[in-house]
Scaffold this motif. Structure first.
Motif, PDB file in Angstrom:
ATOM      1  N   ARG A  73       0.829  -1.218   0.000  1.00 30.64           N
ATOM      2  CA  ARG A  73       0.000   0.000   0.000  1.00 30.64           C
ATOM      3  C   ARG A  73       0.856   1.258   0.000  1.00 30.64           C
ATOM      4  O   ARG A  73       0.661   2.166   0.788  1.00 30.64           O
ATOM      5  CB  ARG A  73      -0.975  -0.022   1.179  1.00 30.64           C
ATOM      6  CG  ARG A  73      -2.109  -0.998   0.895  1.00 30.64           C
ATOM      7  CD  ARG A  73      -3.054  -1.211   2.030  1.00 30.64           C
ATOM      8  NE  ARG A  73      -3.430  -0.007   2.742  1.00 30.64           N
ATOM      9  CZ  ARG A  73      -4.025  -0.038   3.949  1.00 30.64           C
ATOM     10  NH1 ARG A  73      -4.296  -1.183   4.504  1.00 30.64           N
ATOM     11  NH2 ARG A  73      -4.348   1.072   4.535  1.00 30.64           N
ATOM     12  N   LEU A  74       1.798   1.267  -0.915  1.00 35.82           N
ATOM     13  CA  LEU A  74       2.703   2.411  -1.006  1.00 35.82           C
ATOM     14  C   LEU A  74       2.379   3.321  -2.172  1.00 35.82           C
ATOM     15  O   LEU A  74       3.157   4.201  -2.507  1.00 35.82           O
ATOM     16  CB  LEU A  74       4.150   1.917  -1.157  1.00 35.82           C
ATOM     17  CG  LEU A  74       4.872   1.563   0.136  1.00 35.82           C
ATOM     18  CD1 LEU A  74       6.257   1.032  -0.155  1.00 35.82           C
ATOM     19  CD2 LEU A  74       4.958   2.786   1.038  1.00 35.82           C
ATOM     20  N   LEU A  75       1.237   3.125  -2.783  1.00 37.38           N
ATOM     21  CA  LEU A  75       0.894   3.965  -3.925  1.00 37.38           C
ATOM     22  C   LEU A  75       0.357   5.308  -3.429  1.00 37.38           C
ATOM     23  O   LEU A  75      -0.124   5.416  -2.306  1.00 37.38           O
ATOM     24  CB  LEU A  75      -0.164   3.262  -4.789  1.00 37.38           C
ATOM     25  CG  LEU A  75       0.357   2.032  -5.521  1.00 37.38           C
ATOM     26  CD1 LEU A  75      -0.777   1.298  -6.207  1.00 37.38           C
ATOM     27  CD2 LEU A  75       1.414   2.426  -6.536  1.00 37.38           C
ATOM     28  N   GLU A  77      -2.102   8.650  -2.962  1.00 33.52           N
ATOM     29  CA  GLU A  77      -3.518   8.633  -2.580  1.00 33.52           C
ATOM     30  C   GLU A  77      -4.471   8.576  -3.764  1.00 33.52           C
ATOM     31  O   GLU A  77      -5.598   8.119  -3.622  1.00 33.52           O
ATOM     32  CB  GLU A  77      -3.864   9.890  -1.783  1.00 33.52           C
ATOM     33  CG  GLU A  77      -3.301   9.900  -0.401  1.00 33.52           C
ATOM     34  CD  GLU A  77      -2.442  11.129  -0.194  1.00 33.52           C
ATOM     35  OE1 GLU A  77      -2.945  12.239  -0.412  1.00 33.52           O
ATOM     36  OE2 GLU A  77      -1.263  10.991   0.149  1.00 33.52           O
ATOM     37  N   GLU A  97      -3.138   2.227   8.956  1.00 33.75           N
ATOM     38  CA  GLU A  97      -1.796   2.720   8.642  1.00 33.75           C
ATOM     39  C   GLU A  97      -0.816   2.317   9.737  1.00 33.75           C
ATOM     40  O   GLU A  97       0.305   1.908   9.471  1.00 33.75           O
ATOM     41  CB  GLU A  97      -1.809   4.248   8.501  1.00 33.75           C
ATOM     42  CG  GLU A  97      -2.053   4.762   7.098  1.00 33.75           C
ATOM     43  CD  GLU A  97      -0.928   4.419   6.122  1.00 33.75           C
ATOM     44  OE1 GLU A  97      -1.251   3.871   5.054  1.00 33.75           O
ATOM     45  OE2 GLU A  97       0.251   4.692   6.419  1.00 33.75           O
ATOM     46  N   ARG A 101       2.469  -0.107   9.328  1.00 36.09           N
ATOM     47  CA  ARG A 101       3.854   0.328   9.523  1.00 36.09           C
ATOM     48  C   ARG A 101       4.708  -0.769  10.146  1.00 36.09           C
ATOM     49  O   ARG A 101       5.913  -0.799   9.973  1.00 36.09           O
ATOM     50  CB  ARG A 101       3.889   1.575  10.396  1.00 36.09           C
ATOM     51  CG  ARG A 101       3.471   2.813   9.653  1.00 36.09           C
ATOM     52  CD  ARG A 101       4.014   4.054  10.305  1.00 36.09           C
ATOM     53  NE  ARG A 101       3.264   4.430  11.493  1.00 36.09           N
ATOM     54  CZ  ARG A 101       2.227   5.268  11.479  1.00 36.09           C
ATOM     55  NH1 ARG A 101       1.843   5.804  10.365  1.00 36.09           N
ATOM     56  NH2 ARG A 101       1.608   5.578  12.584  1.00 36.09           N
ATOM     57  N   ARG A 104       5.449  -3.036   6.906  1.00 37.90           N
ATOM     58  CA  ARG A 104       6.366  -2.439   5.942  1.00 37.90           C
ATOM     59  C   ARG A 104       7.777  -2.398   6.530  1.00 37.90           C
ATOM     60  O   ARG A 104       7.959  -2.049   7.685  1.00 37.90           O
ATOM     61  CB  ARG A 104       5.974  -0.993   5.656  1.00 37.90           C
ATOM     62  CG  ARG A 104       4.776  -0.842   4.787  1.00 37.90           C
ATOM     63  CD  ARG A 104       4.558   0.642   4.568  1.00 37.90           C
ATOM     64  NE  ARG A 104       3.285   0.907   3.939  1.00 37.90           N
ATOM     65  CZ  ARG A 104       2.561   1.990   4.199  1.00 37.90           C
ATOM     66  NH1 ARG A 104       2.990   2.877   5.066  1.00 37.90           N
ATOM     67  NH2 ARG A 104       1.416   2.176   3.584  1.00 37.90           N
ATOM     68  N   GLY A 105       8.729  -2.750   5.731  1.00 44.02           N
ATOM     69  CA  GLY A 105      10.104  -2.688   6.197  1.00 44.02           C
ATOM     70  C   GLY A 105      10.465  -3.905   7.027  1.00 44.02           C
ATOM     71  O   GLY A 105      11.568  -4.417   6.948  1.00 44.02           O
ATOM     72  N   ILE A 108       7.966  -6.914   4.794  1.00 49.55           N
ATOM     73  CA  ILE A 108       8.130  -6.677   3.360  1.00 49.55           C
ATOM     74  C   ILE A 108       9.274  -5.700   3.166  1.00 49.55           C
ATOM     75  O   ILE A 108       9.229  -4.564   3.647  1.00 49.55           O
ATOM     76  CB  ILE A 108       6.859  -6.061   2.741  1.00 49.55           C
ATOM     77  CG1 ILE A 108       5.642  -6.950   2.996  1.00 49.55           C
ATOM     78  CG2 ILE A 108       7.042  -5.851   1.246  1.00 49.55           C
ATOM     79  CD1 ILE A 108       4.368  -6.395   2.419  1.00 49.55           C
TER      80      ILE A 108
END
Lengths: 376, 292, 345
Positions: A73-75, A77, A97, A101, A104-105, A108
């Motif tokens: 979900r890094l696209l 808005e 979100e 967090r 992410r990282g 992934i």
């Protein structure tokens, strides 16, 4: 290969029982809200097993990068994402979100296309590396720095200790990409997404970076999704390849299969456009025509306008992913849409799925390595 | 804050043609529409002032400093003059100052910058050093000095502000002309035998106008503000003529009569902010290169 | 990096000398008759012998009877000795006048810039982080109003309300009339009262400083905020911010450490440039609240065509401009490592 008339979904289920797919993507769609709607990814589904290295190949604009970034979900808005993305049993699309967090990282890791712009120009490499460790490994400033130096050394940056206090502009392109890789693998993620990791680099450096990625992922049994427009890149590294065209997966099989018996006209064309050592070519063959306008999805198969083996049906019906024998029968005329779905269900590319193609009239197996390759 | 804008615009130079399609000038957001509507309403009201408002100079000391009422919509000032009327007539002065400052400073700046940029070499170097001298002199000091020296009339206010502003335009236009004159169609036009003057005015200048158009529109607002600042400082338009800045100065002595001080200030705020809100329309039409 | 700073410092005096040349010629070549202005007329139309004697005396006293090159020579040699001539209005040395009016303005400008940075930058970040949303639209409306409002009017209305009505703001000047000013060291009452350890005086002068600094700071702050917002929007769409988000960093770290660090670089440049145009705001705000600073002095010098005083004011502003830009260059090298290594000019 597996039996052509397998029960729908059984193969995937088997794999799931054996190991359970690490990542399971269902009906992923990405639409950019620009001046008009751009449908970048259209209902894509696939599974990735633990420790697999899978290539996702397509020309620019095929939706491969958008589809990969959508996983985390890094696209931006203005991108609408729908479908489900299940990582290790958790549906990422449902997370807040804050919860995301932690994924992410940590679970992934992502290696981006352009190491010149993906590193922050005003922060030192050391700081950018250490902040991942501090966040996900809960390390203190000092311990993080020590481990950052170790990591940087392990991805092949010489004098790693000294170079921690360098800024990105003091690194060469290859070294920057190594630093980006170090950041991506720092917390030992289960999934590594490499989005065109070699495109912006010199040819000589490309091979080194690919080797590094291969080494790091096999070492830790990390699942890797390697995104590229270059069939040559996936050849040495991945076990499986999915080919994307106009926002859809159009062919999926083992890497060897895709190279020796490409069964979608687009993949065949991709092969033709590869430079080859074994044939003396006057010039590279390019694929004629343009990819379809993603703002105006056409009826029928999106590749049809450029396809040498198109038949009438291609203009009206968009082919789903099918096993090859089914596709053959479909051409023979004895099958219509409904009966194919009855027989196959929706075929999802996965670790143990058969050779799938989205074509009403698949060409006879053609491969870059002619016919001497064998099925695995 | 002109200098800050200057830097951004110089960086963003995208030479475009003067002609703008009506389509690109259509407001797209609510705020742009609002700005445009308010500007049109103000211009219409100001133009129709004699029809909708009494004499702005008629004094009536018996009703001095009266609050808003049916007779005097915005109340009266210390001399019993109708404020609604003075606001409308004051708007004429502000509008004239805004437009004419831009025309004067624009004309001087464009011509000067175009010649400097087109000539190049020594001529350009000398002409630009002169501009630097003007730019390094604080613009408000220059405007104050000139209007103090020349005396308080509308014409002199326009001269004073234009004198402080033209160098900015000269620099901008020169920058654009330098970019444009090396482009193919200019070289082509020269090859076809167009003389330097024709070339400059028919080919180079019209193609250098894109950025100018943006600041022209936005700067009308700032010119109005500058004019009213001079008026407030007592160096603007001379007293009987209604002018928003000077009205605020007069109201300074009557702080409890809120309508007196509020109306000219709100009028300024309404007008200038409407121009800034609507400014996006012009900015977009310049920066959105067709086909991108 | 040290070399870069030294070179800048070495250049500064030359820039200033160039400035003196410019200020002299601009102020001397303005087509007005300063003597006539001093005597109250516009143009020396009086031919009365006595009048003429006064005019000649004044011309001789201020040196206007000499040719321009000679005047420039006298001006520069005097300037190097710290002599800026005599103000025709105050009849004091311009340097003495400036020593009185510059410190209060430094206090005002520093306080206003402080206000501007403290609320302008976070506000810009806030709006950028919510770009396209309701708060962002609200920010757009309010900030557009802030850059459209006539500052003098805002100051008057604010002063009427907060001083006249509510009594929150302090009255005109730097101190209450009954407060004894601290012994003068720097001329800045805040600093002097700290040096003298007179805390009640410090509080009093801060109270007086608060209103003009807030008005000026608010207007500049919104201007900064708009720049920060537009730079932040660019930064937030950049690849390195995506990388930072991909690492799972906290929102605040992404905004402030990754995006703002980059977005603030152009803001530094702009604040240096905006410094020159601060003067208009200073003049009107000082005028409204009766702050005894450079703004009022500049205004009276310009309206009275007090040429020596004008040249002095312009020189001070040029000096401030040069210093501000030096500070900007230094900040730049701190903020952008690429500049340090000479990759960007």
């Amino acid at each position: 290969m597996k039996s052509p008339v397998a029960e729908p979904g059984t193969i995937v289920a088997d794999a799931a029982e054996a190991d359970g797919p690490l990542l399971s993507v269902r009906d992923l769609s990405v639409t950019f809200r620009a001046e008009s709607l751009v449908r970048a990814v259209r209902t894509v589904s696939y599974d990735l097993a633990v420790g697999e290295q899978v290539g996702l190949v397509g020309e620019s604009g095929s939706g491969k990068s958008a589809g990969a970034l959508a996983l985390a979900r890094l696209l931006p808005e203005y991108a609408d994402v729908s479908g489900t993305v299940t990582l290790d049993g958790t549906n990422l699309m449902r997370l807040t979100e804050r919860e995301l967090r932690e994924v992410r990282g940590d679970q992934i890791g992502i290696v981006y296309q352009d190491p010149f712009s993906s590193l922050n120009p005003v922060l030192t490499i050391g700081k950018q590396l250490a902040e991942v460790l501090r966040k996900h490994k809960r390390l203190g400033a000092r311990a993080a720095r020590r481990q950052a130096a170790q990591l940087l050394g392990s991805v092949g940056v010489p004098n790693a200790d000294d170079r921690l206090s360098d800024y990105p502009h003091q690194f060469s392109g290859g070294m920057r990409q190594r630093a980006v890789i170090a950041m991506a693998v720092a917390p030992r993620p289960a999934l590594l997404i490499a989005d065109e990791p070699t495109t912006a680099l010199d040819v000589t450096v490309q091979a080194q970076i690919l080797e590094l990625l291969d080494e790091l992922t096999s070492q830790h049994r990390t699942t890797m999704l390697l995104i590229t427009h270059d069939l040559g890149v996936v050849a040495g590294v991945t076990q499986r390849v999915m080919v994307m065209y106009a926002g859809r997966i159009v062919e999926s099989s083992t890497t060897a299969d895709v190279f020796t018996r490409a069964s979608h006209p687009y993949t065949v064309a991709l092969h033709r456009s590869l430079p080859r050592i074994d044939l003396r070519q006057e010039r590279l063959v390019t694929i004629e025509g343009q990819p379809p306008d993603p703002t105006r999805p056409a009826e029928g198969c999106p590749f049809a306008p450029r396809c040498p083996s198109r038949i009438d049906r291609c203009a009206t019906e968009d082919p789903p992913l099918m096993t090859i024998p089914t596709a053959r029968r479909a051409t023979a005329g004895g099958w219509n849409m409904t009966s194919i779905q009855d027989a196959d269900g929706v075929q999802v590319p996965g670790p143990a799925s058969p050779h799938l193609t989205a074509c009403w009239n698949p060409p006879a197996p053609v491969g870059g390595l002619s016919e001497r390759g064998s099925t695995p | 804050m002109t200098v800050g804008r200057l830097r951004r615009l110089e960086e963003a130079i995208v030479p475009t043609r003067l002609g703008t399609t009506l389509e690109s000038l259509r407001p797209r957001t609510f705020l742009e529409t609002y700005g445009l509507v308010v500007i049109l309403m103000i211009v219409a009201a100001v133009a129709a002032a004699p029809l909708v408002a009494p004499d702005p100079l008629a004094q009536d000391l018996t009703s001095a400093l009266a609050g808003p009422s049916g007779e005097h919509w915005l109340g009266t000032d210390n001399l019993g003059r109708d404020l609604w009327s003075r606001i409308l007539y004051g708007g004429r002065v502000s509008l004239v100052i805004g437009v004419f400052v831009l025309l004067t400073a624009g004309a001087v700046g464009v011509l000067y910058g175009a010649v400097s940029g087109y000539a190049g070499g020594m001529v350009d170097a000398v002409m630009m050093r002169i501009v630097d001298i003007f730019l390094s002199f604080p613009s408000i000091m220059l405007a104050l000095l000139i209007s103090a020296a020349l005396g308080p009339t509308v014409r002199n206010v326009i001269i004073a502000i234009s004198a402080a502003w033209w160098p900015v335009y000269a620099r901008l236009v020169r920058g654009q002309v330098i970019v444009v004159k090396e482009r193919e169609f200019v070289t082509a036009s020269r090859a076809l035998g167009a003389g330097p003057i024709r070339n400059l005015f028919r080919t180079v200048l019209p193609n250098s106008f894109g950025v100018m158009k943006t600041i022209f529109v936005l700067d009308v607002g700032y010119a109005i503000l500058a004019g009213s600042t001079l008026g407030f400082l007592g160096l603007g338009v001379s007293p009987p003529t209604p002018e928003w800045g000077y009205m605020i100065r007069e109201a300074l002595q009557y702080p409890t009569h809120w309508w007196f001080i509020l109306s000219p200030g709100l009028a300024l705020l309404l007008f200038v902010s409407a121009i800034n809100f609507a400014g996006g329309i012009v900015t977009r039409s310049v920066y959105e290169v067709p086909g991108r | 990096m040290r070399w870069f700073v030294l070179r800048r410092l070495a250049l500064a005096p030359f820039v200033l000398l160039g400035m003196t040349c410019i200020t002299f010629f601009v102020s001397q070549l303005i087509p007005v008759d300063p003597v006539a202005a001093y005597l109250g007329g516009r143009g020396a139309a009086q031919s009365d012998a006595a009048e003429q004697a006064i005019i000649d005396a004044l011309n001789a006293r201020w040196g206007w009877d000499k040719p321009i090159p000679e005047r420039y020579w006298i001006y520069v040699t005097n300037l190097l000795q710290g002599d800026m001539g005599e103000s025709s209005h105050s009849a004091r040395a311009v340097s003495t006048d400036l020593a009185n009016v510059v410190p209060p303005t430094i206090e005002l400008v520093v306080a206003a810039l402080l206000v501007a940075f403290v609320f302008g930058i976070p506000l810009g970040v806030f709006a950028a982080a919510r770009r396209g949303g309701l708060w962002d639209t609200a920010f757009k409306v309010v900030s557009t109003l802030a850059i459209s409002v006539p500052v003098f009017w805002l100051a008057i209305v604010g002063f009427t309300v907060f001083y006249g009505r509510l009594g929150w703001a302090a009255g005109p000047g730097q101190l209450d009339i009954f407060t004894r000013p601290p012994p003068e060291v720097t001329g800045m009452v805040t600093v002097d009262s700290i040096l003298a350890r007179q805390w009640d005086v410090l509080l009093d002068t801060l109270h007086h400083l608060a209103f003009p600094a807030l008005v000026l700071g608010l207007v500049i702050g919104f201007y900064f905020a708009r720049v920060v917002r537009s730079e932040m929007v660019d930064a937030l769409e950049s690849d390195y911010v995506r990388t930072a988000r991909g690492k799972g960093l906290r929102r605040r770290l992404v905004l402030y450490r990754h995006a703002l660090r980059n977005a603030v670089i152009p803001v530094i440049t702009l604040s240096g440039l905006a410094f020159g145009s601060l003067l208009t705001g200073i003049i009107v705000v000082e005028h409204v609240v009766g702050w005894p600073g450079l703004g009022q002095y500049a205004f009276s010098a310009a309206t009275r065509l007090d040429l020596n005083a004008i040249a002095g004011v312009v020189l001070v502003i040029s000096l401030a401009y040069v210093l501000a830009n030096l500070a900007v260059d230094l900040l730049y090298t701190v903020a952008d490592p690429r500049v340090r290594d000479g990759l960007k000019s």
